[in-house]
Design a protein around this motif. Structure first.
Motif, mmCIF file in Angstrom:
data_model
loop_
_atom_site.group_PDB
_atom_site.id
_atom_site.type_symbol
_atom_site.label_atom_id
_atom_site.label_comp_id
_atom_site.label_asym_id
_atom_site.label_seq_id
_atom_site.Cartn_x
_atom_site.Cartn_y
_atom_site.Cartn_z
ATOM 1 N N ALA A 57 0.752 -1.259 0.157
ATOM 2 C CA ALA A 57 0.059 0.048 0.086
ATOM 3 C C ALA A 57 0.805 1.328 -0.042
ATOM 4 O O ALA A 57 0.650 2.364 -0.730
ATOM 5 N N GLU A 58 1.941 1.490 0.767
ATOM 6 C CA GLU A 58 2.970 2.260 0.666
ATOM 7 C C GLU A 58 3.548 2.685 -0.706
ATOM 8 O O GLU A 58 3.500 3.731 -1.036
ATOM 9 N N LEU A 59 3.938 1.544 -1.210
ATOM 10 C CA LEU A 59 4.381 1.748 -2.788
ATOM 11 C C LEU A 59 3.532 2.089 -3.673
ATOM 12 O O LEU A 59 3.358 2.896 -4.423
ATOM 13 N N ALA A 60 2.113 1.746 -3.652
ATOM 14 C CA ALA A 60 1.073 2.096 -4.485
ATOM 15 C C ALA A 60 0.724 3.541 -4.102
ATOM 16 O O ALA A 60 0.556 4.359 -5.058
ATOM 17 N N THR A 61 0.894 4.133 -2.772
ATOM 18 C CA THR A 61 0.739 5.515 -2.545
ATOM 19 C C THR A 61 1.796 6.298 -3.149
ATOM 20 O O THR A 61 1.360 7.281 -3.726
ATOM 21 N N ALA A 62 3.113 5.938 -3.127
ATOM 22 C CA ALA A 62 4.144 6.452 -3.558
ATOM 23 C C ALA A 62 4.005 6.745 -5.131
ATOM 24 O O ALA A 62 4.163 7.928 -5.939
ATOM 25 N N LYS A 63 3.476 5.588 -5.801
ATOM 26 C CA LYS A 63 3.384 5.725 -7.239
ATOM 27 C C LYS A 63 2.343 6.469 -7.719
ATOM 28 O O LYS A 63 2.392 7.284 -8.613
ATOM 29 N N ALA A 64 1.232 6.651 -6.757
ATOM 30 C CA ALA A 64 0.193 7.455 -7.249
ATOM 31 C C ALA A 64 0.480 8.884 -6.969
ATOM 32 O O ALA A 64 0.190 9.538 -7.979
ATOM 33 N N ARG A 65 1.358 9.109 -5.877
ATOM 34 C CA ARG A 65 1.610 10.717 -5.913
ATOM 35 C C ARG A 65 2.552 10.801 -7.021
ATOM 36 O O ARG A 65 2.514 12.196 -7.754
ATOM 37 N N LEU A 66 3.487 10.040 -7.485
ATOM 38 C CA LEU A 66 4.440 10.438 -8.511
ATOM 39 C C LEU A 66 3.494 10.554 -9.800
ATOM 40 O O LEU A 66 3.924 11.381 -10.733
ATOM 41 N N GLY A 67 2.785 9.640 -10.205
ATOM 42 C CA GLY A 67 1.575 9.680 -11.079
ATOM 43 C C GLY A 67 1.007 11.071 -11.176
ATOM 44 O O GLY A 67 0.771 11.715 -12.342
ATOM 45 N N ASP A 68 0.643 11.640 -9.972
ATOM 46 C CA ASP A 68 -0.266 12.730 -10.248
ATOM 47 C C ASP A 68 0.805 14.174 -10.297
ATOM 48 O O ASP A 68 0.464 14.779 -10.934
ATOM 49 N N VAL A 69 1.666 13.895 -10.113
ATOM 50 C CA VAL A 69 3.071 15.017 -10.029
ATOM 51 C C VAL A 69 3.291 15.163 -11.727
ATOM 52 O O VAL A 69 3.359 16.137 -12.091
ATOM 53 N N ARG A 70 3.438 13.890 -12.177
ATOM 54 C CA ARG A 70 3.652 13.938 -13.654
ATOM 55 C C ARG A 70 2.652 14.333 -14.331
ATOM 56 O O ARG A 70 2.762 15.150 -15.434
ATOM 57 N N ALA A 71 1.321 14.206 -14.270
ATOM 58 C CA ALA A 71 0.086 14.543 -14.933
ATOM 59 C C ALA A 71 0.334 16.264 -14.305
ATOM 60 O O ALA A 71 0.105 16.695 -15.664
ATOM 61 N N ARG A 72 0.643 16.604 -13.464
ATOM 62 C CA ARG A 72 0.434 18.043 -13.221
ATOM 63 C C ARG A 72 1.471 18.898 -14.002
ATOM 64 O O ARG A 72 1.147 19.731 -14.703
#
Length: 152
Positions: A57-72
């Protein structure tokens, strides 16, 4: 178990279902297995599975945050390109005088360094040995050998 459940919720809140669905699924499956192990009174297995679920879940959270930043970042880059194009269309005289790079350079440009003058290269080194240092030779006398062995 509660730490794993909290981390799973954090992953869901970070939109891991969109950006890291595989890792979120792994975490949810491990958490369900941990709950089943608790029901079966296999507490050691439940603790291990809960720890694995929390890590996933921590890995999924980190990847989600990274994906969000890349999208922004992509959104901002697209908006900058659109604004640059609109500016060039409105003021073509500005675009011919100064070209703005679309992206920042990866590193500062490096030019060739000028060579030092010949007088600097040919100047003798201090000490008069032509710039070479000599390595001291070990003493070969018998008195030096006796001193090393602790004899007078």
């Amino acid at each position: 178990m509660s730490a794993a459940q909290t981390q799973l919720q954090a992953a869901r809140d970070a939109d891991a279902a969109d950006y890291a669905p595989v890792d979120l699924t792994f975490a949810q499956n491990k958490f369900q297995q941990a709950q089943a192990a608790m029901t079966s009174r296999k507490y050691a297995d439940a603790a291990d599975l809960a720890t694995e679920a929390q890590a996933d879940a921590e890995l999924a959270t980190a990847k989600a945050r990274l994906g969000d930043v890349r999208a922004r970042i992509q959104t901002k880059t697209d908006e900058n390109a659109r604004l640059r194009e609109a500016m060039e269309q409105a003021h073509p005289e500005l675009s011919s005088r100064s070209q703005m790079p679309a992206t920042l350079p990866a590193a500062a440009p490096t030019g060739d360094m000028p060579a030092p003058s010949a007088s600097v290269l040919s100047a003798p080194m201090p000490g008069g040995d032509g710039g070479f240092q000599t390595v001291p030779q070990p003493a070969t006398s018998t008195s030096a050998g006796n001193a090393q062995e602790g004899q007078p």
